[in-house]
Design a protein around this motif. Structure first.
Motif, PDB file in Angstrom:
ATOM      1  N   ALA A   1       0.881  -1.170   0.000  1.00 62.06           N
ATOM      2  CA  ALA A   1       0.000   0.000   0.000  1.00 62.06           C
ATOM      3  C   ALA A   1       0.913   1.212   0.000  1.00 62.06           C
ATOM      4  N   ILE A   2       0.729   2.108  -0.966  1.00 59.15           N
ATOM      5  CA  ILE A   2       1.612   3.265  -1.131  1.00 59.15           C
ATOM      6  C   ILE A   2       0.776   4.532  -1.157  1.00 59.15           C
ATOM      7  N   ASN A   3       1.163   5.516  -0.354  1.00 57.39           N
ATOM      8  CA  ASN A   3       0.531   6.828  -0.467  1.00 57.39           C
ATOM      9  C   ASN A   3       1.591   7.906  -0.393  1.00 57.39           C
ATOM     10  N   PHE A   4       1.211   9.107  -0.806  1.00 58.52           N
ATOM     11  CA  PHE A   4       2.122  10.246  -0.829  1.00 58.52           C
ATOM     12  C   PHE A   4       1.564  11.317   0.106  1.00 58.52           C
ATOM     13  N   ILE A   5       2.395  11.773   1.027  1.00 54.22           N
ATOM     14  CA  ILE A   5       1.966  12.715   2.057  1.00 54.22           C
ATOM     15  C   ILE A   5       3.011  13.806   2.204  1.00 54.22           C
ATOM     16  N   PHE A   6       2.737  14.791   3.054  1.00 55.46           N
ATOM     17  CA  PHE A   6       3.789  15.642   3.591  1.00 55.46           C
ATOM     18  C   PHE A   6       3.381  16.027   4.995  1.00 55.46           C
ATOM     19  N   THR A   7       4.340  16.090   5.890  1.00 54.17           N
ATOM     20  CA  THR A   7       4.037  16.214   7.312  1.00 54.17           C
ATOM     21  C   THR A   7       3.424  17.560   7.671  1.00 54.17           C
ATOM     22  N   GLY A   8       3.595  18.566   6.807  1.00 59.46           N
ATOM     23  CA  GLY A   8       2.979  19.862   7.079  1.00 59.46           C
ATOM     24  C   GLY A   8       1.557  19.975   6.592  1.00 59.46           C
ATOM     25  N   CYS A   9       1.011  18.915   6.024  1.00 63.09           N
ATOM     26  CA  CYS A   9      -0.352  18.920   5.495  1.00 63.09           C
ATOM     27  C   CYS A   9      -1.358  19.029   6.632  1.00 63.09           C
ATOM     28  N   GLY A  10      -2.350  19.877   6.444  1.00 61.02           N
ATOM     29  CA  GLY A  10      -3.334  20.078   7.503  1.00 61.02           C
ATOM     30  C   GLY A  10      -4.711  19.573   7.166  1.00 61.02           C
ATOM     31  N   ASP A  11      -4.866  18.822   6.050  1.00 63.81           N
ATOM     32  CA  ASP A  11      -6.208  18.328   5.735  1.00 63.81           C
ATOM     33  C   ASP A  11      -6.221  16.840   5.434  1.00 63.81           C
ATOM     34  N   SER A  12      -5.869  16.438   4.198  1.00 64.38           N
ATOM     35  CA  SER A  12      -6.078  15.037   3.818  1.00 64.38           C
ATOM     36  C   SER A  12      -5.025  14.072   4.344  1.00 64.38           C
ATOM     37  N   CYS A  13      -3.777  14.523   4.463  1.00 65.48           N
ATOM     38  CA  CYS A  13      -2.708  13.592   4.862  1.00 65.48           C
ATOM     39  C   CYS A  13      -2.937  12.949   6.230  1.00 65.48           C
ATOM     40  N   PRO A  14      -3.300  13.716   7.257  1.00 65.45           N
ATOM     41  CA  PRO A  14      -3.549  13.067   8.549  1.00 65.45           C
ATOM     42  C   PRO A  14      -4.683  12.045   8.493  1.00 65.45           C
ATOM     43  N   VAL A  15      -5.691  12.313   7.653  1.00 66.19           N
ATOM     44  CA  VAL A  15      -6.802  11.370   7.525  1.00 66.19           C
ATOM     45  C   VAL A  15      -6.327  10.079   6.849  1.00 66.19           C
ATOM     46  N   GLU A  16      -5.523  10.217   5.796  1.00 70.16           N
ATOM     47  CA  GLU A  16      -4.970   9.037   5.128  1.00 70.16           C
ATOM     48  C   GLU A  16      -4.138   8.215   6.091  1.00 70.16           C
ATOM     49  N   THR A  17      -3.283   8.897   6.854  1.00 65.69           N
ATOM     50  CA  THR A  17      -2.404   8.196   7.790  1.00 65.69           C
ATOM     51  C   THR A  17      -3.210   7.495   8.876  1.00 65.69           C
ATOM     52  N   ALA A  18      -4.215   8.186   9.392  1.00 61.91           N
ATOM     53  CA  ALA A  18      -5.042   7.591  10.441  1.00 61.91           C
ATOM     54  C   ALA A  18      -5.817   6.380   9.922  1.00 61.91           C
ATOM     55  N   ARG A  19      -6.308   6.461   8.677  1.00 66.53           N
ATOM     56  CA  ARG A  19      -7.043   5.337   8.098  1.00 66.53           C
ATOM     57  C   ARG A  19      -6.124   4.132   7.901  1.00 66.53           C
ATOM     58  N   LEU A  20      -4.924   4.373   7.372  1.00 62.27           N
ATOM     59  CA  LEU A  20      -3.982   3.273   7.189  1.00 62.27           C
ATOM     60  C   LEU A  20      -3.563   2.673   8.531  1.00 62.27           C
ATOM     61  N   ARG A  21      -3.534   3.496   9.559  1.00 62.46           N
ATOM     62  CA  ARG A  21      -3.233   2.983  10.907  1.00 62.46           C
ATOM     63  C   ARG A  21      -4.304   1.975  11.344  1.00 62.46           C
ATOM     64  N   GLN A  22      -5.562   2.258  11.005  1.00 60.94           N
ATOM     65  CA  GLN A  22      -6.633   1.303  11.309  1.00 60.94           C
ATOM     66  C   GLN A  22      -6.455   0.010  10.519  1.00 60.94           C
ATOM     67  N   VAL A  23      -6.098   0.146   9.245  1.00 60.16           N
ATOM     68  CA  VAL A  23      -5.885  -1.035   8.406  1.00 60.16           C
ATOM     69  C   VAL A  23      -4.726  -1.863   8.941  1.00 60.16           C
ATOM     70  N   GLN A  24      -3.659  -1.197   9.352  1.00 57.63           N
ATOM     71  CA  GLN A  24      -2.511  -1.908   9.913  1.00 57.63           C
ATOM     72  C   GLN A  24      -2.913  -2.690  11.164  1.00 57.63           C
ATOM     73  N   LYS A  25      -3.748  -2.092  11.978  1.00 54.79           N
ATOM     74  CA  LYS A  25      -4.208  -2.772  13.186  1.00 54.79           C
ATOM     75  C   LYS A  25      -5.014  -4.018  12.846  1.00 54.79           C
ATOM     76  N   LEU A  26      -5.868  -3.935  11.819  1.00 50.73           N
ATOM     77  CA  LEU A  26      -6.668  -5.082  11.410  1.00 50.73           C
ATOM     78  C   LEU A  26      -5.799  -6.214  10.863  1.00 50.73           C
ATOM     79  N   LEU A  27      -4.761  -5.868  10.113  1.00 51.83           N
ATOM     80  CA  LEU A  27      -3.909  -6.882   9.505  1.00 51.83           C
ATOM     81  C   LEU A  27      -2.911  -7.474  10.489  1.00 51.83           C
ATOM     82  N   GLY A  28      -2.620  -6.751  11.552  1.00 56.38           N
ATOM     83  CA  GLY A  28      -1.751  -7.270  12.600  1.00 56.38           C
ATOM     84  C   GLY A  28      -0.338  -7.565  12.123  1.00 56.38           C
TER      85      GLY A  28
END
Length: 321
Positions: free
Chosen positions: A62-89
């Protein structure tokens, strides 16, 4: 008759000879080393890696492109992938790999990416990367995730960029970071593995753990797609990893309505103004800023109505339902 015998013998010999079969579609993927740029990238630990050779070759990713200074979509993408990572263990880092690549390499050094990973409690098997700006642009173009007008990590129309795939089979698909984490986990764990044995145990990510399916209201749909990656709603599991943001059950009764509406519409401005409650939440939740989801007044009203109705539903004794 002797001629017939000789023909039969020749046929038997030919049947016994080894033959070279043309490669199957799974083996003959065009998405190989000749297609992907094998650029050098730096991990959050400062290690050099090659995109094709080290990161995606023969892997489900799974590949996404972000930047740490992003204040809208990037944190949401990261948080969603964090949920997916938790499910996959434990499968993440074994047969499934996550990569978040910065589009702002001028500011996102390995040290900056490491701090970002720590804020989101990103686990093993998920690598954050940076590199040369021209190389990253080339990579985004090859993955079909480039958006014109991007300069130094800022864009008027920031691209929601998540792609998942299996390099060995050549199966790639774009996905929305607002997608259900159960569906994303199922695609990575089962659909993309195709001919591979995904796991010794069967995990039904899309049904067994998913919420009960029913027609959602506009507010509920907003919560599921925009809020649930960071917030729970009275359903946090005992002993579970702390959510990125506070639980929202009862929030409409605990906070002033006008403050809530403004917080949902312009959290970045409230933090810049150092609103006391906004700063308290920022400090309590690992200095992760609430992203600006660009919600309008109608969307905010629908979301608050849903939070209030869900609070009422869950706090009403079962005997009175």
């Amino acid at each position: 008759m002797p001629r017939l015998c000789r023909l039969l013998c020749l046929l038997l010999v030919m049947l016994c000879l080894p033959c070279s079969l043309p490669p199957t579609p799974a083996q003959a993927t065009p998405w190989g080393a000749d297609y992907f740029p094998n650029i050098t990238l730096l991990t959050q630990d400062g290690d050099k890696v090659r995109f094709f050779d080290d990161l995606i070759k023969d892997k489900v990713v799974a590949i996404n492109f972000i930047f740490t200074g992003c204040g809208d979509s990037c944190p949401v993408e990261t948080a969603r992938l964090r949920q997916v990572q938790k499910l996959l263990g434990e499968r993440v880092g074994q047969d499934i790999f996550f990569y978040s690549i910065s589009i702002d390499p001028y500011n996102d050094t390995p040290a900056t990416l490491k701090r970002y990973a720590q804020k989101f409690a990103i686990g093993p098997g998920w690598t954050l990367l940076t590199g040369e700006a021209a190389d990253i642009e080339q990579l985004r173009r090859s993955l079909g995730l480039y958006i014109e007008g991007l300069q130094n990590g800022r864009s008027k129309d920031h691209n929601l960029s998540l792609i998942i795939g299996n390099q060995a089979t050549g199966r790639w698909m774009k996905a929305s970071p607002f997608e259900s984490p159960y569906i994303l986990a199922d695609r990575l764990a089962n659909s993309l593995h195709n001919w591979k044995t995904a796991s010794a145990q069967h995990h039904d990510y899309s049904q067994a753990q998913a919420p009960q399916i029913r027609p959602p209201s506009a507010g509920e749909q907003l919560f599921r797609t925009r809020c649930s990656s960071c917030h729970t709603l009275g359903d946090a599991e005992p002993g579970a990893t702390r959510a990125i943001g506070p639980d929202l059950l009862g929030v409409t009764r605990q906070r002033d309505e006008a403050w809530l509406k403004r917080w949902l519409m312009e959290p970045d401005r409230m933090l810049a103004e150092k609103d006391p409650l906004a700063m308290l939440l920022y400090a309590q939740y690992n200095q992760l800023a609430m992203p600006n989801m660009r919600l309008g007044e109608i969307e905010v009203s629908a979301l608050l109505s849903y939070l209030d109705e869900e609070t009422q539903r869950r706090q009403t004794p079962s005997a009175q339902r």
